[in-house]
Enzyme design. Structure first.
Site, PDB file in Angstrom:
ATOM      1  N   PHE A 133       0.599  11.943   7.598  1.00 13.06           N
ATOM      2  CA  PHE A 133       0.138  10.611   7.991  1.00 13.06           C
ATOM      3  C   PHE A 133      -1.143  10.340   7.217  1.00 13.06           C
ATOM      4  CE2 PHE A 133      -1.365   7.037  10.202  1.00 13.06           C
ATOM      5  CZ  PHE A 133      -0.290   6.475  10.869  1.00 13.06           C
ATOM      6  N   ASP A 147       0.837  -1.199   0.000  1.00  9.37           N
ATOM      7  CA  ASP A 147       0.000   0.000   0.000  1.00  9.37           C
ATOM      8  C   ASP A 147       0.873   1.250   0.000  1.00  9.37           C
ATOM      9  OD1 ASP A 147       0.848  -0.736   2.536  1.00  9.37           O
ATOM     10  OD2 ASP A 147      -0.888   0.088   3.557  1.00  9.37           O
ATOM     11  N   ASP A 162       7.137   3.943   2.758  1.00  7.84           N
ATOM     12  CA  ASP A 162       7.359   5.128   3.595  1.00  7.84           C
ATOM     13  C   ASP A 162       8.883   5.303   3.703  1.00  7.84           C
ATOM     14  OD1 ASP A 162       7.251   7.013   5.676  1.00  7.84           O
ATOM     15  OD2 ASP A 162       5.417   6.166   6.460  1.00  7.84           O
TER      16      ASP A 162
HETATM   17  C1  PRP Z   1       2.961  -0.270   6.518  1.00  6.36           C
HETATM   18  C2  PRP Z   1       2.924  -0.507   5.018  1.00  6.36           C
HETATM   19  C3  PRP Z   1       4.287  -1.035   4.720  1.00  6.36           C
HETATM   20  C4  PRP Z   1       5.163  -0.347   5.744  1.00  6.36           C
HETATM   21  C5  PRP Z   1       5.844   0.812   5.088  1.00  6.36           C
HETATM   22  O1  PRP Z   1       2.643  -1.452   7.171  1.00  6.36           O
HETATM   23  O2  PRP Z   1       1.925  -1.430   4.660  1.00  6.36           O
HETATM   24  O3  PRP Z   1       4.372  -2.435   4.860  1.00  6.36           O
HETATM   25  O4  PRP Z   1       4.305   0.135   6.790  1.00  6.36           O
HETATM   26  O5  PRP Z   1       6.693   1.462   5.990  1.00  6.36           O
HETATM   27  P1  PRP Z   1       8.255   1.603   5.747  1.00  6.36           P
HETATM   28  O6  PRP Z   1       8.471   1.898   4.288  1.00  6.36           O
HETATM   29  O7  PRP Z   1       8.643   2.783   6.625  1.00  6.36           O
HETATM   30  O8  PRP Z   1       8.925   0.356   6.178  1.00  6.36           O
HETATM   31  P2  PRP Z   1       2.291  -1.516   8.721  1.00  6.36           P
HETATM   32  O9  PRP Z   1       3.518  -1.972   9.473  1.00  6.36           O
HETATM   33  O10 PRP Z   1       1.665  -0.233   9.153  1.00  6.36           O
HETATM   34  O11 PRP Z   1       1.251  -2.721   8.788  1.00  6.36           O
HETATM   35  P3  PRP Z   1      -0.209  -2.855   8.131  1.00  6.36           P
HETATM   36  O12 PRP Z   1      -0.018  -2.950   6.637  1.00  6.36           O
HETATM   37  O13 PRP Z   1      -0.748  -4.127   8.708  1.00  6.36           O
HETATM   38  O14 PRP Z   1      -1.016  -1.637   8.521  1.00  6.36           O
END
Ligand code: PRP
Length: 178
Positions: A151, A99, A102
Site C-alpha cells: 500500500f 497516479d 492498481d
Molecule cells: C486511486 C487511483 C486510481 C485508482 C486505481 O484512486 O487514483 O484512480 O484508485 O485503482 P484501480 O486500478 O484498482 O481501479 P482513489 O479511488 O483512491 O481516489 P483518489 O485519487 O481521490 O485518492
C-alpha cells in the site's frame, strides 16, 4: 498518523527526473496535436501539475473526479463520475493522467467512457503501476515506475486522505492498514 517512513519506494529526486522524461516524450509525441491532459482527481493532482509544466508544446488541462465503490484498498470496477470534463473531446488527443494503476478497473472504465465520446486518440500517463495487482490488461503509453504489491502513499496517493502531501512515495507499514 505516522510521520516517518522507513520504506521509501520512489524518492523525490527520482520522481522529478522521471516526470521530466515523460514530459519530454509527450512533447515529442504530440507536436502539432495540442493534447488535452485529463487529471483524474484527487491522486493525480501533483503528478499532473508537475508534468504539464514540463510539457513544452501547447496543451490543455481538464479534470475528472471518479469514485470507485469498494474499500480503501480495493476498487471494485464500478465507477461513478463525480465531476465530468468541462471540455468536449470529440476529435481531441486525450491523455488520461493517473497516479496509479492498481487493478486497472478504474482506468478501464475511464478509457471506455472517454473513447465513446469519439476523441482522435486516448492514451494514458500513469506515475505508478502495480503489476502484481492488475486484473485487466491496460496499455499505458507513459509509465513512471512499477511498484511492489504494497500500500503506497505520497505524491498524491492517500490512506484515508492522509499522506497525499509527501514529496516521495512510501510504503505504509502493514500495521497502519489495520
Ligand atoms: C486511486 C487511483 C486510481 C485508482 C486505481 O484512486 O487514483 O484512480 O484508485 O485503482 P484501480 O486500478 O484498482 O481501479 P482513489 O479511488 O483512491 O481516489 P483518489 O485519487 O481521490 O485518492
Amino acid at each position: 498518523m505516522i510521520t516517518k517512513f522507513d520504506e521509501v519506494i520512489v524518492g523525490e529526486e527520482d520522481i522529478r527526473r522521471r516526470v521530466l522524461e515523460i514530459a519530454a516524450k509527450i512533447t515529442d509525441d504530440y507536436r502539432d496535436r495540442e493534447p488535452l491532459l485529463v487529471c483524474v482527481l484527487k491522486g493525480a493532482v501533483f503528478f499532473t501539475a508537475d508534468l504539464v509544466r514540463q510539457v513544452s508544446i501547447p496543451c490543455e488541462l481538464d479534470f475528472m473526479a471518479v469514485s470507485s465503490y469498494g474499500s480503501a484498498a480495493d476498487s471494485s470496477g464500478v465507477v461513478r463520475i463525480l465531476k465530468d470534463l468541462d471540455a468536449y473531446i470529440t476529435d481531441r488527443h486525450v491523455i488520461i493522467v493517473e497516479d496509479i494503476v492498481d487493478s486497472g478497473l478504474t482506468l478501464s472504465y475511464l478509457r471506455k467512457n472517454l473513447t465513446a465520446r469519439n476523441p482522435a486518440s486516448v492514451e494514458v500517463a500513469t506515475l505508478l503501476t502495480k503489476p502484481a495487482r492488475q486484473k485487466v490488461d491496460i496499455k499505458c503509453k507513459y509509465v513512471g515506475f512499477e511498484v511492489p504489491d504494497r500500500f503506497v502513499v505520497g505524491y498524491g496517493l492517500d490512506f484515508n486522505e492522509h499522506y497525499r502531501n509527501l514529496r516521495f512515495i512510501a510504503a505504509l507499514p502493514e500495521e497502519e492498514l489495520g
